[in-house]
Motif scaffolding. Structure first.
Motif, PDB file in Angstrom:
ATOM      1  N   VAL A  61      -3.554  -3.417 -12.986  1.00  0.00           N
ATOM      2  CA  VAL A  61      -2.287  -3.087 -12.341  1.00  0.00           C
ATOM      3  C   VAL A  61      -1.180  -3.060 -13.384  1.00  0.00           C
ATOM      4  CG1 VAL A  61      -0.578  -3.918 -10.671  1.00  0.00           C
ATOM      5  CG2 VAL A  61      -3.013  -4.100 -10.149  1.00  0.00           C
ATOM      6  N   ALA A  62      -0.320  -2.051 -13.268  1.00  0.00           N
ATOM      7  CA  ALA A  62       0.879  -1.950 -14.102  1.00  0.00           C
ATOM      8  C   ALA A  62       2.066  -2.348 -13.234  1.00  0.00           C
ATOM      9  CB  ALA A  62       1.049  -0.528 -14.616  1.00  0.00           C
ATOM     10  N   GLY A  67      12.705  -1.673 -16.733  1.00  0.00           N
ATOM     11  CA  GLY A  67      12.262  -0.884 -17.872  1.00  0.00           C
ATOM     12  C   GLY A  67      11.087  -1.485 -18.630  1.00  0.00           C
ATOM     13  N   GLU A  68      10.616  -2.639 -18.207  1.00  0.00           N
ATOM     14  CA  GLU A  68       9.480  -3.298 -18.859  1.00  0.00           C
ATOM     15  C   GLU A  68       8.233  -3.131 -17.995  1.00  0.00           C
ATOM     16  OE1 GLU A  68       7.966  -7.789 -20.055  1.00  0.00           O
ATOM     17  OE2 GLU A  68       9.851  -7.530 -18.994  1.00  0.00           O
ATOM     18  N   THR A  69       7.093  -2.841 -18.638  1.00  0.00           N
ATOM     19  CA  THR A  69       5.814  -2.746 -17.932  1.00  0.00           C
ATOM     20  C   THR A  69       4.918  -3.881 -18.392  1.00  0.00           C
ATOM     21  OG1 THR A  69       5.984  -0.337 -17.808  1.00  0.00           O
ATOM     22  CG2 THR A  69       3.807  -1.291 -17.443  1.00  0.00           C
ATOM     23  N   ASN A  85       0.987  -3.184  -3.684  1.00  0.00           N
ATOM     24  CA  ASN A  85       2.414  -3.034  -3.407  1.00  0.00           C
ATOM     25  C   ASN A  85       3.035  -4.211  -2.666  1.00  0.00           C
ATOM     26  OD1 ASN A  85       2.983  -0.432  -4.562  1.00  0.00           O
ATOM     27  ND2 ASN A  85       1.616   0.379  -3.006  1.00  0.00           N
ATOM     28  N   GLY A  86       2.200  -5.127  -2.186  1.00  0.00           N
ATOM     29  CA  GLY A  86       2.716  -6.298  -1.498  1.00  0.00           C
ATOM     30  C   GLY A  86       2.461  -7.552  -2.301  1.00  0.00           C
ATOM     31  N   VAL A  87       1.303  -8.141  -2.094  1.00  0.00           N
ATOM     32  CA  VAL A  87       0.943  -9.418  -2.705  1.00  0.00           C
ATOM     33  C   VAL A  87       1.073  -9.396  -4.231  1.00  0.00           C
ATOM     34  CG1 VAL A  87      -0.931 -11.078  -3.056  1.00  0.00           C
ATOM     35  CG2 VAL A  87      -0.615 -10.026  -0.815  1.00  0.00           C
ATOM     36  N   VAL A  88       0.461  -8.415  -4.877  1.00  0.00           N
ATOM     37  CA  VAL A  88       0.443  -8.375  -6.346  1.00  0.00           C
ATOM     38  C   VAL A  88       1.838  -8.123  -6.902  1.00  0.00           C
ATOM     39  CG1 VAL A  88      -0.491  -7.199  -8.373  1.00  0.00           C
ATOM     40  CG2 VAL A  88      -1.980  -7.696  -6.421  1.00  0.00           C
ATOM     41  N   ARG A  89       2.544  -7.164  -6.341  1.00  0.00           N
ATOM     42  CA  ARG A  89       3.902  -6.855  -6.818  1.00  0.00           C
ATOM     43  C   ARG A  89       4.802  -8.079  -6.709  1.00  0.00           C
ATOM     44  NH1 ARG A  89       8.405  -6.063  -4.460  1.00  0.00           N
ATOM     45  NH2 ARG A  89       7.485  -5.857  -2.404  1.00  0.00           N
ATOM     46  N   ARG A  90       4.771  -8.766  -5.577  1.00  0.00           N
ATOM     47  CA  ARG A  90       5.606  -9.963  -5.404  1.00  0.00           C
ATOM     48  C   ARG A  90       5.178 -11.080  -6.358  1.00  0.00           C
ATOM     49  NH1 ARG A  90       5.072  -8.366  -0.065  1.00  0.00           N
ATOM     50  NH2 ARG A  90       3.404  -9.862   0.317  1.00  0.00           N
ATOM     51  N   HIS A  91       3.875 -11.278  -6.495  1.00  0.00           N
ATOM     52  CA  HIS A  91       3.376 -12.345  -7.373  1.00  0.00           C
ATOM     53  C   HIS A  91       3.795 -12.115  -8.827  1.00  0.00           C
ATOM     54  CE1 HIS A  91       0.861 -15.702  -8.524  1.00  0.00           C
ATOM     55  NE2 HIS A  91       0.443 -14.971  -9.544  1.00  0.00           N
ATOM     56  N   LEU A  92       3.826 -10.861  -9.244  1.00  0.00           N
ATOM     57  CA  LEU A  92       4.200 -10.530 -10.619  1.00  0.00           C
ATOM     58  C   LEU A  92       5.708 -10.336 -10.786  1.00  0.00           C
ATOM     59  CD1 LEU A  92       1.292  -8.065 -11.467  1.00  0.00           C
ATOM     60  CD2 LEU A  92       1.501 -10.482 -12.132  1.00  0.00           C
ATOM     61  N   ASP A  93       6.459 -10.541  -9.687  1.00  0.00           N
ATOM     62  CA  ASP A  93       7.911 -10.393  -9.693  1.00  0.00           C
ATOM     63  C   ASP A  93       8.318  -9.030 -10.261  1.00  0.00           C
ATOM     64  OD1 ASP A  93      10.543 -11.145  -9.180  1.00  0.00           O
ATOM     65  OD2 ASP A  93      10.809 -11.982 -11.199  1.00  0.00           O
ATOM     66  N   ALA A  94       7.676  -7.993  -9.738  1.00  0.00           N
ATOM     67  CA  ALA A  94       7.935  -6.630 -10.196  1.00  0.00           C
ATOM     68  C   ALA A  94       8.669  -5.839  -9.118  1.00  0.00           C
ATOM     69  CB  ALA A  94       6.622  -5.937 -10.531  1.00  0.00           C
ATOM     70  N   ARG A  95       9.421  -4.864  -9.559  1.00  0.00           N
ATOM     71  CA  ARG A  95      10.089  -3.968  -8.615  1.00  0.00           C
ATOM     72  C   ARG A  95       9.084  -2.936  -8.095  1.00  0.00           C
ATOM     73  NH1 ARG A  95      14.995  -4.050  -7.627  1.00  0.00           N
ATOM     74  NH2 ARG A  95      15.656  -4.967  -9.582  1.00  0.00           N
ATOM     75  N   LYS A  96       8.164  -2.541  -8.988  1.00  0.00           N
ATOM     76  CA  LYS A  96       7.153  -1.542  -8.629  1.00  0.00           C
ATOM     77  C   LYS A  96       5.827  -1.946  -9.271  1.00  0.00           C
ATOM     78  CE  LYS A  96       6.030   3.317  -9.049  1.00  0.00           C
ATOM     79  NZ  LYS A  96       6.180   4.511  -9.831  1.00  0.00           N
ATOM     80  N   ALA A  97       4.745  -1.779  -8.529  1.00  0.00           N
ATOM     81  CA  ALA A  97       3.407  -2.048  -9.072  1.00  0.00           C
ATOM     82  C   ALA A  97       2.481  -0.936  -8.615  1.00  0.00           C
ATOM     83  CB  ALA A  97       2.887  -3.402  -8.610  1.00  0.00           C
ATOM     84  N   SER A  98       1.574  -0.548  -9.503  1.00  0.00           N
ATOM     85  CA  SER A  98       0.610   0.495  -9.163  1.00  0.00           C
ATOM     86  C   SER A  98      -0.638   0.306 -10.015  1.00  0.00           C
ATOM     87  CB  SER A  98       1.216   1.881  -9.410  1.00  0.00           C
ATOM     88  OG  SER A  98       1.612   2.005 -10.760  1.00  0.00           O
TER      89      SER A  98
END
Length: 170
Positions: A61-62, A67-69, A85-98
């Motif tokens: 997952v990215a 501006g940081e990946t 887009n839910g669990v992983v994005r929130r856990h990584l404190d990211a605005r966007k995850a894919s």
């Protein structure tokens, strides 16, 4: 077709270089040679008689923020989907995850697509292990190459440096 499992440390020729270095620290890891054309989970399970709930996939997952990946690996049973887009994005404190693009995942890991595994990943990557994987006595995972598979305990995956156990399905 039956799998011939052997201690992974004895057959490092069946592993990607970063995996061969990391597998020495994983107690009980075994490797089996497979047909590389059957490396994809469904085809592998059908041909070699491994059930989907005995097989775990590693998803790269990215995660982006400001501006940081940053990258992470997610380990889930083949019967499950990662809630990127839910669990992983929130856990990584990211605005966007894919899901990381295939070419990027291959380049960054030094492993073949379809064989990416949590063993031997870049040092800074967190390894998110789903609770169902962590509870398994033995799961079949990638070996870094398409021509073999590793078998390890869920506890060994949960015990990897940088591993975090959580429910990834959402």
């Amino acid at each position: 077709m039956t799998l011939q499992w052997v201690p992974a440390a004895e057959r490092t020729d069946l592993l990607a270089d970063p995996v061969a270095r990391a597998v020495r620290d994983v107690e009980g890891a075994e490797v089996a040679e497979i047909d590389p054309d059957l490396a994809d989970t469904a085809a592998f399970c059908e041909k070699y008689g491994v059930t989907l709930d005995e097989s775990a996939n590693c998803v790269v997952v990215a995660a982006k923020r400001g501006g940081e990946t940053r990258y992470a690996a997610c380990m889930v049973l083949a019967t499950m989907r990662v809630d990127v887009n839910g669990v992983v994005r929130r856990h990584l404190d990211a605005r966007k995850a894919s899901f990381a693009p295939m070419a990027e995942a291959v380049e960054l890991t030094g492993m073949e697509y379809g064989g990416i595994t949590p063993l031997g990943l870049p040092e800074e990557w967190p390894i998110l292990v789903d609770t169902h994987v962590a509870e398994h006595a033995r799961v079949v995972i990638g070996s870094g190459v398409r021509r073999s598979k590793l078998a390890v305990s869920g506890a060994a995956l949960a015990g990897l440096k940088r591993a975090e156990v959580l429910s990834l399905a959402g």
